[in-house]
Design a protein around this motif. Sequence first.
Motif, PDB file in Angstrom:
ATOM      1  N   UNK A 180     -13.533  -5.963  -0.237  1.00  0.00           N
ATOM      2  CA  UNK A 180     -13.008  -4.686  -0.726  1.00  0.00           C
ATOM      3  C   UNK A 180     -12.785  -3.776   0.485  1.00  0.00           C
ATOM      4  N   UNK A 181     -11.550  -3.268   0.669  1.00  0.00           N
ATOM      5  CA  UNK A 181     -11.294  -2.405   1.842  1.00  0.00           C
ATOM      6  C   UNK A 181     -12.227  -1.206   1.827  1.00  0.00           C
ATOM      7  N   UNK A 192     -12.771   5.984  -1.183  1.00  0.00           N
ATOM      8  CA  UNK A 192     -12.010   6.806  -2.120  1.00  0.00           C
ATOM      9  C   UNK A 192     -12.672   6.795  -3.486  1.00  0.00           C
ATOM     10  N   UNK A 193     -13.070   5.612  -3.934  1.00  0.00           N
ATOM     11  CA  UNK A 193     -13.704   5.486  -5.245  1.00  0.00           C
ATOM     12  C   UNK A 193     -15.001   6.280  -5.295  1.00  0.00           C
ATOM     13  N   UNK A 227      -8.496  10.371  -6.931  1.00  0.00           N
ATOM     14  CA  UNK A 227      -9.066   9.519  -5.887  1.00  0.00           C
ATOM     15  C   UNK A 227      -9.312   8.104  -6.401  1.00  0.00           C
ATOM     16  N   UNK A 228      -9.879   8.048  -7.600  1.00  0.00           N
ATOM     17  CA  UNK A 228     -10.189   6.741  -8.165  1.00  0.00           C
ATOM     18  C   UNK A 228      -8.917   5.918  -8.362  1.00  0.00           C
ATOM     19  N   UNK A 243      -7.869   4.572  -5.158  1.00  0.00           N
ATOM     20  CA  UNK A 243      -8.736   3.449  -4.760  1.00  0.00           C
ATOM     21  C   UNK A 243      -8.298   2.168  -5.460  1.00  0.00           C
ATOM     22  N   UNK A 244      -8.016   2.287  -6.773  1.00  0.00           N
ATOM     23  CA  UNK A 244      -7.557   1.122  -7.531  1.00  0.00           C
ATOM     24  C   UNK A 244      -6.228   0.614  -6.990  1.00  0.00           C
ATOM     25  N   UNK A 245      -5.356   1.576  -6.670  1.00  0.00           N
ATOM     26  CA  UNK A 245      -4.022   1.226  -6.177  1.00  0.00           C
ATOM     27  C   UNK A 245      -4.122   0.404  -4.914  1.00  0.00           C
ATOM     28  N   UNK A 246      -5.095   0.768  -4.083  1.00  0.00           N
ATOM     29  CA  UNK A 246      -5.234   0.052  -2.813  1.00  0.00           C
ATOM     30  C   UNK A 246      -5.825  -1.342  -2.982  1.00  0.00           C
TER      31      UNK A 246
END
Lengths: 525, 227, 95
Positions: free
Chosen positions: C57-58, C64-65, C83-84, C87-90
């Motif tokens: 996981x980056x 961000x999460x 933000x969440x 985080x999911x997008x990434x």
Amino acid sequence: MPDAAGGETAADAAAGDAVADAAGGGAAGKPAGIDRPGRLARWRRWNRAAPSPVAEEEVPAPNFLRSAAVRFGVIYAALFGISAIALAAFLWWSTAGLLERQTDAAILTDSLGLTERFAEGGPKALVETINDRVLGNVDDDALYLLVDSASQRVAGNLESWPLRMAMDEDWDELRIERAGVASLARIHYFELPGGFRLLIGRDVELRSQLRVMMADAMFWAAVIALILGTIGAWAVRGLFRSTIADVSATAMAVSAGDFTRRVRIAGHEDEFDLLAETINDMLDRISSLMDGVRQVSNAIAHDLRTPITRARTRLEDAAIHATTEAELRAAVDRAMLDLDGVVSVFQALLRIAEIEAGARRSAFAPFDLAPLLTDLAELYDAAAEERGVRFQTSIPATLPSFGDRDMVQQAVANLLDNALKFSPADTTVQLTASLTPGGIAIVVADQGPGIPPEDRNRAAERFFRGESARSTPGSGLGLALVQAVAHLHGGSLNLDDGAPGLHAVLTLAGRIKPEAPRSITIASK
Amino acid sequence: MRILVVEDDKDVASFVVKGLREAGHVVEQTPNGRDGLFMAASESFDAIVLDRMLPGGVDGLRLLETLRAQDNHTPVLFLSAMAQVDDRVRGLKAGGDDYMTKPFAFAELLARVEALTRRGKTDTPTTRLVTADLEMDLLSRTVKRAGQKIDLQPREFRLLEFLMRHAGQVVTRTMLLEGVWDYHFDPQTNVIDVHVSRLRQKVDKPFPIALIHTVRNAGYMLRVEEA
Amino acid sequence: MKLVQSLSAILVIGTATVQAQPQPDPQPAIRVTSDTTEFCDHLSRYFARISAGHHTVPAASRALADEGGRLCAQGLIRAGISRLRMALYRLRPNR
């Protein structure tokens, strides 16, 4: 625009008369048919800022809109305001409008995609997709709601189906509440097979904020436009007024008798400067004409007073001292000769005035100048011979010409009179006529004393008599008449040095139209 | 001769009337245009001296036009202060036979009035003019005096013709200028005198009796000197 | 004065058109359910579930999460959710 003269007061009219009388010394009087007092008062009222030569009197309050300057100003403000509004409308259309169209496009794309999912995978796939999209909506603006036939929520991030939504209208605006904050959404809704209804929307709060901002901007732009327009209007009015005021002040000063006043030239070389120059040229011309009139009146006063005085003295002397009837008769005869001289001066003056007024143009007709000159030569040949003066002529067989025969005859006779009068014995007088490109040139040359160069320009003025001519009889009007005739015929009189003697060249335009209107040209620099 | 003077200025009128009477004419006078018209139309005159600006509603031009409309051809001399060329033209167009401007010399007026009456009488074209021993044949354009032929330039011939037609009358310089040269201006030099003196050289000099006489302050006259 | 009047009339109408928008009728505003603490928690749990299935996981995504969860806890729900979602997008494999 109502005529301001209607509001004239008696004081006004009286003051106007006073100005006119003071100006002309009572002699000039009022030009007939012009409402001079009324006009003056109107100018003064209009022109309050300019120093008035007359004491201010009671005038009705100036009507603001009666001023052309104010009208110009208001028109300026209106144009300014309209262009500001046009600019704002364009900005609105290109920003808010663009955003709106983009939002609608995004919603439409979204709904197409979701409809496809529903067609492929039924309600279950649709619900998954909606949940995915809600989860992954990074922009945080997407709104979805899927309800079943009982209007129960199946998926999406809206709490409930909007109450008033009828299915005949599939685009709308909707108020929403996001974390306790009111917001606005653009929505699109439609039915799906199986009684499902789907609502897709976008939060457009940003757009409505922009709208408020734009409205504010437009309001303030309008206010600023109004203020700037008003200021501009005042500036235009001021500019207009200062220019016109100068012209009017000058015109008033001139009409009050001050011929030295001129309109100020701002140096911008614009239309106003052109106008000012034209007016100044006109004033120069008027004052030079007035000078001419004044000079002529002085000359008349002098030239006529002298022979009249002489006649009177003779008569009085004879009345007192004559002892015989013969003496008395001789005095009366000489006085009559003097008075005849006065009459001939008068006649010459009237003739010149008549010619200069151009009234004789109606008598213009074609005629042959050659026989006219030959006849004159014959008339004067004898007189020349008697004085021991050689008289030579060179006249073509025919000289078609156009003009007033009698006047030309008299002009040439005057030149010949002059030439003979000043020619000593054993000299030559020449009369030459020839066709020139511009018309006809008649030259009378003598070998007399001539006119000194410094006097040559003035020799054709009324009553001008050179030093050498003072001792010879004559009215000093001969050349003035010749010049007037020349001008009447579109030509000129040039006096050159014949070395020795005078070389007088009378030119006549070959053909000028009778009553040719003088063209008025404004020379632009 | 019977002459009617229509002139409203008392001094001018009495001066003209007196002068004409002294010259042997019968003169009627009225200061009023209306009366003038009545007299001119109802009586017979040899000439009328007419002012242009007259009281009484009928001015000189109207008077003359009315008179001419009634086929009355009494010679009329305008005597007017209106001196512009156009005024003169208007006066002559209305039927005037001559036009003089005020102020005027009486000698000139008398000469012109007499010339007018003479003109009225010699309606039949003459071919021969005779004064004393001077004969002029207008057809062959020859002049003889005491049977002796005199050679004249064309202009000299016309000058002598004019003098002979007005034999016994004063002819002014202006009349000569107008009648012989058709000029309507006043030369500053004595051109007329020079021409007359040339004519004298030919017509009078070789003969014992002079026919062309100078009338002081007026002009010339061709006449037989009474012995 | 006519001109001044018409000028101001134009301005007033102009601003009014911009401001006068279709007024939503008096029905109460509809709540958006994706702006709630529950949704925030839901997103946090979802992120934990997804990241558990990943080998790596980056760090940025996890940070961000975490930050999103913290913001939600502090009551800044929309910021936290944002933000969440980032985080999911990434975490997306096809990114």
